[in-house]
Design a protein around this motif. Sequence first.
Motif, PDB file in Angstrom:
ATOM      1  N   ALA A 128      36.770  49.975  -0.099  1.00  0.00           N
ATOM      2  CA  ALA A 128      37.526  50.975   0.447  1.00  0.00           C
ATOM      3  C   ALA A 128      36.492  52.238   0.217  1.00  0.00           C
ATOM      4  O   ALA A 128      36.758  52.953   1.355  1.00  0.00           O
ATOM      5  N   ALA A 237      36.385  47.178   8.104  1.00  0.00           N
ATOM      6  CA  ALA A 237      37.108  47.596   6.835  1.00  0.00           C
ATOM      7  C   ALA A 237      38.638  48.059   7.082  1.00  0.00           C
ATOM      8  O   ALA A 237      39.631  47.728   6.599  1.00  0.00           O
ATOM      9  N   ARG A 238      38.796  48.378   8.662  1.00  0.00           N
ATOM     10  CA  ARG A 238      40.062  48.675   9.012  1.00  0.00           C
ATOM     11  C   ARG A 238      39.905  48.968  10.509  1.00  0.00           C
ATOM     12  O   ARG A 238      38.768  49.517  10.915  1.00  0.00           O
ATOM     13  N   LEU A 247      41.659  50.872   3.468  1.00  0.00           N
ATOM     14  CA  LEU A 247      41.144  49.496   3.693  1.00  0.00           C
ATOM     15  C   LEU A 247      42.308  48.869   4.083  1.00  0.00           C
ATOM     16  O   LEU A 247      43.506  49.021   3.780  1.00  0.00           O
ATOM     17  N   GLN A 252      42.025  43.390   2.967  1.00  0.00           N
ATOM     18  CA  GLN A 252      42.422  43.140   1.579  1.00  0.00           C
ATOM     19  C   GLN A 252      42.825  41.728   1.452  1.00  0.00           C
ATOM     20  O   GLN A 252      42.397  41.281   0.226  1.00  0.00           O
ATOM     21  N   VAL A 264      32.685  43.064   4.138  1.00  0.00           N
ATOM     22  CA  VAL A 264      33.429  44.100   4.476  1.00  0.00           C
ATOM     23  C   VAL A 264      32.553  45.126   5.213  1.00  0.00           C
ATOM     24  O   VAL A 264      31.876  45.959   4.619  1.00  0.00           O
TER      25      VAL A 264
END
Length: 286
Positions: A128, A237-238, A247, A252, A264
């Motif tokens: 994150a 990551a997102r 995140l 996750q 990631v």
Amino acid sequence: MAASAGAEVLVGLGSDGDLPVVEQAAQEAAGHGRPLHLVHTFDWHAAFAAESVAAPRDAAESLITRAAQLAHQVEPGLTVRAEIVESAMLPTLIRRSETAFLLAVGDSGMAGSGQCVPADTPAVQLAARADCPLLVVRREPPPQGPVLAGVDGSPSSHLALRWAVECAAKREARLVALRVVENDEDTDALAEQLGEALARHIDRNTGVPTECRVVRGDPAQVLIDTSRSAQVALVAARGDEPGRAMLGAVAQSLLYHSPAPVVVVRGLAEMPLTGPAARPTRDQRP
């Protein structure tokens, strides 16, 4: 972030259980033509609480020495730097990630635990908050399967796809680009879009065998299931381009449940990759 030409593959070493991280990180560093930097943090408070202050320090020296020896065994020509830092691991790695090419850590025992994973688990916190791509290594070696990239159509996921192409080229592996969609989405149109995006990222790495898949289902579960036969799984990551400390749910879930190593991907918006895949795509141009 823009990584310099000499930016290192950084490894966070906590214990003997992290030695498999050294092996995979050494391979990544050699493949990308990057030096390897091993970091182990030493806690004086814990040392003073032990029966002998010297014993924890000796253990730290032994660990970092064995890690450096292992890296040289795996990749004899690799430039390796080893360091013991008198600081806490998490803030040290987050700070060092600002100038790293890749950060590699162990999975804190997440894979196969079947337990609820705390949000403050080091690997999750680094995924994150780190400012470069993070490689999370499992204790069990992965199969010699394809490189898997999860793509959702967002600019962040296309940067992850760009990294995955480079990863597959360095590993001489097949690349599977996977997009998981809702029931009402047009799979044919999305498959065409995914193929076009992959073609842009392939550039001169035309020797990389590729496969595009668009399937219906739950994105996290489909990626986890597919990753069981992958040598590494990559995901942004997102999807909506987050800042630090954010995140996405899919990233996750892969960290928690995938048996494969997971990368990631973040921090690539301004970072040129090595090799011919470095040409900007339309998603990156102003």
